[in-house]
Design a protein around this motif. Structure first.
Motif, PDB file in Angstrom:
ATOM      1  N   UNK A   1     -65.740   9.726 -54.010  1.00 27.84           N
ATOM      2  CA  UNK A   1     -65.905  11.109 -54.427  1.00 27.84           C
ATOM      3  C   UNK A   1     -66.223  11.961 -53.204  1.00 27.84           C
ATOM      4  N   UNK A   2     -65.814  13.249 -53.298  1.00 30.53           N
ATOM      5  CA  UNK A   2     -65.988  14.187 -52.198  1.00 30.53           C
ATOM      6  C   UNK A   2     -66.470  15.517 -52.766  1.00 30.53           C
ATOM      7  N   UNK A   3     -66.768  16.465 -51.871  1.00 26.62           N
ATOM      8  CA  UNK A   3     -67.201  17.788 -52.318  1.00 26.62           C
ATOM      9  C   UNK A   3     -66.218  18.889 -51.938  1.00 26.62           C
ATOM     10  N   UNK A   4     -65.229  18.574 -51.116  1.00 23.19           N
ATOM     11  CA  UNK A   4     -64.285  19.594 -50.676  1.00 23.19           C
ATOM     12  C   UNK A   4     -64.817  20.429 -49.531  1.00 23.19           C
ATOM     13  N   UNK A   5     -65.892  19.987 -48.897  1.00 24.08           N
ATOM     14  CA  UNK A   5     -66.418  20.667 -47.709  1.00 24.08           C
ATOM     15  C   UNK A   5     -65.916  19.890 -46.490  1.00 24.08           C
ATOM     16  N   UNK A   6     -64.993  20.485 -45.755  1.00 22.03           N
ATOM     17  CA  UNK A   6     -64.369  19.814 -44.613  1.00 22.03           C
ATOM     18  C   UNK A   6     -65.383  19.711 -43.484  1.00 22.03           C
ATOM     19  N   UNK A   7     -65.586  18.494 -42.981  1.00 24.45           N
ATOM     20  CA  UNK A   7     -66.595  18.272 -41.946  1.00 24.45           C
ATOM     21  C   UNK A   7     -65.996  18.110 -40.562  1.00 24.45           C
ATOM     22  N   UNK A   8     -64.726  17.802 -40.467  1.00 22.95           N
ATOM     23  CA  UNK A   8     -64.064  17.688 -39.168  1.00 22.95           C
ATOM     24  C   UNK A   8     -62.558  17.678 -39.379  1.00 22.95           C
ATOM     25  N   UNK A   9     -61.854  17.699 -38.256  1.00 20.07           N
ATOM     26  CA  UNK A   9     -60.400  17.590 -38.303  1.00 20.07           C
ATOM     27  C   UNK A   9     -59.981  16.408 -37.441  1.00 20.07           C
ATOM     28  N   UNK A  10     -58.905  15.769 -37.839  1.00 18.83           N
ATOM     29  CA  UNK A  10     -58.351  14.666 -37.073  1.00 18.83           C
ATOM     30  C   UNK A  10     -56.898  14.957 -36.734  1.00 18.83           C
ATOM     31  N   UNK A  11     -56.317  14.081 -35.948  1.00 15.06           N
ATOM     32  CA  UNK A  11     -54.932  14.234 -35.518  1.00 15.06           C
ATOM     33  C   UNK A  11     -54.193  12.925 -35.739  1.00 15.06           C
ATOM     34  N   UNK A  12     -52.973  13.014 -36.247  1.00 15.87           N
ATOM     35  CA  UNK A  12     -52.134  11.824 -36.384  1.00 15.87           C
ATOM     36  C   UNK A  12     -51.733  11.391 -34.972  1.00 15.87           C
ATOM     37  N   UNK A  13     -52.198  10.188 -34.571  1.00 16.11           N
ATOM     38  CA  UNK A  13     -51.927   9.683 -33.223  1.00 16.11           C
ATOM     39  C   UNK A  13     -50.701   8.779 -33.195  1.00 16.11           C
ATOM     40  N   UNK A  14     -50.421   8.105 -34.302  1.00 14.46           N
ATOM     41  CA  UNK A  14     -49.241   7.238 -34.396  1.00 14.46           C
ATOM     42  C   UNK A  14     -48.852   7.113 -35.865  1.00 14.46           C
ATOM     43  N   UNK A  15     -47.584   6.797 -36.079  1.00 13.95           N
ATOM     44  CA  UNK A  15     -47.047   6.721 -37.435  1.00 13.95           C
ATOM     45  C   UNK A  15     -45.963   5.659 -37.445  1.00 13.95           C
ATOM     46  N   UNK A  16     -46.081   4.696 -38.334  1.00  9.45           N
ATOM     47  CA  UNK A  16     -45.093   3.618 -38.426  1.00  9.45           C
ATOM     48  C   UNK A  16     -44.632   3.472 -39.868  1.00  9.45           C
ATOM     49  N   UNK A  17     -43.365   3.744 -40.102  1.00  8.72           N
ATOM     50  CA  UNK A  17     -42.807   3.679 -41.458  1.00  8.72           C
ATOM     51  C   UNK A  17     -42.323   2.259 -41.761  1.00  8.72           C
ATOM     52  N   UNK A  18     -42.449   1.878 -43.038  1.00  5.34           N
ATOM     53  CA  UNK A  18     -41.959   0.583 -43.501  1.00  5.34           C
ATOM     54  C   UNK A  18     -41.442   0.780 -44.920  1.00  5.34           C
ATOM     55  N   UNK A  19     -40.760  -0.213 -45.511  1.00  6.35           N
ATOM     56  CA  UNK A  19     -40.283  -0.053 -46.890  1.00  6.35           C
ATOM     57  C   UNK A  19     -41.420   0.215 -47.885  1.00  6.35           C
ATOM     58  N   UNK A  20     -42.626  -0.249 -47.587  1.00  2.25           N
ATOM     59  CA  UNK A  20     -43.745  -0.084 -48.517  1.00  2.25           C
ATOM     60  C   UNK A  20     -44.548   1.179 -48.334  1.00  2.25           C
TER      61      UNK A  20
END
Length: 196
Positions: A1-20
């Motif tokens: 569960x969350x509250x919807x109060x954003x505490x930080x931001x992140x960045x996508x550093x790598x992305x690997x696609x697969x059939x799943x």
């Protein structure tokens, strides 16, 4: 569960696609010493599970189901993401109860500056629009927001300068889509009326 109060931001550093699905590597700026394997963290409103911990981030596995329902399928290396750690007993409830289970996508249809704030209008897809009410709550890309007005499938929110500068809403372009989670109470109330 969350509250919807954003505490930080992140960045996508790598992305690997697969059939799943997709394996994402997130780079984050917060202390990872108390993040355990299996921890739930909200990423743009999506509750995702940490599967590997790295020096400056972690890996996540994203299923095809999540990719179909959310905007995660548009992410690429360098995408900035709103983050919120899971709620702990005793934490302040500053927003509203957010599950991290995205219901669908809302389309941004206009942005109007109002003093230092911004008024944004979104189009909610059917049947989700019927769960959105004036002065009710929605989560957009994980951000807890109060609905200002509703007209049919269009609803408006007001974004204060802090939210504008410290979340990804300022990067969303007209025609773009954000993850939408409707208020749980509205969903249960509608279900109750349907079954009477």
């Amino acid at each position: 569960m969350f509250t919807g109060i954003i505490t930080s931001m992140g960045t996508v550093a790598a992305l690997e696609r697969s059939p799943g699905g997709v394996r994402l590597t997130m780079k984050v700026g917060f202390d990872l010493s108390d993040v355990a394997l299996g921890a739930s963290i909200s990423h743009a409103g999506c509750c995702l599970t940490v599967v590997t911990i790295r020096e400056d981030g972690y890996d996540l596995d994203v299923s095809n189901e999540t990719l179909q329902v959310t905007n995660l399928n548009t992410w690429e290396v360098g995408t900035r993401v709103n983050l919120e750690r899971a709620l702990k007993i005793g934490d302040e409830l500053g927003g509203h109860i957010v599950s991290g289970h995205v219901d669908g996508l809302a389309e941004l249809i206009s942005v109007t500056q109002d003093g230092d704030s911004y008024r944004l209008k979104f189009r909610a897809p059917p049947p989700l629009h019927r769960f959105i009410a004036p002065k009710g709550s929605v989560a957009l890309d994980g951000i807890s927001l109060t609905v200002n007005e509703v007209e049919g499938d269009i609803f408006g929110v007001n974004i204060i300068p802090h939210t504008w500068h410290y979340t990804t809403l300022s990067q969303t372009k007209v025609g773009g889509h954000v993850n939408l989670e409707v208020d749980r109470l509205a969903r249960y109330a509608a279900r109750w009326f349907e079954t009477e």
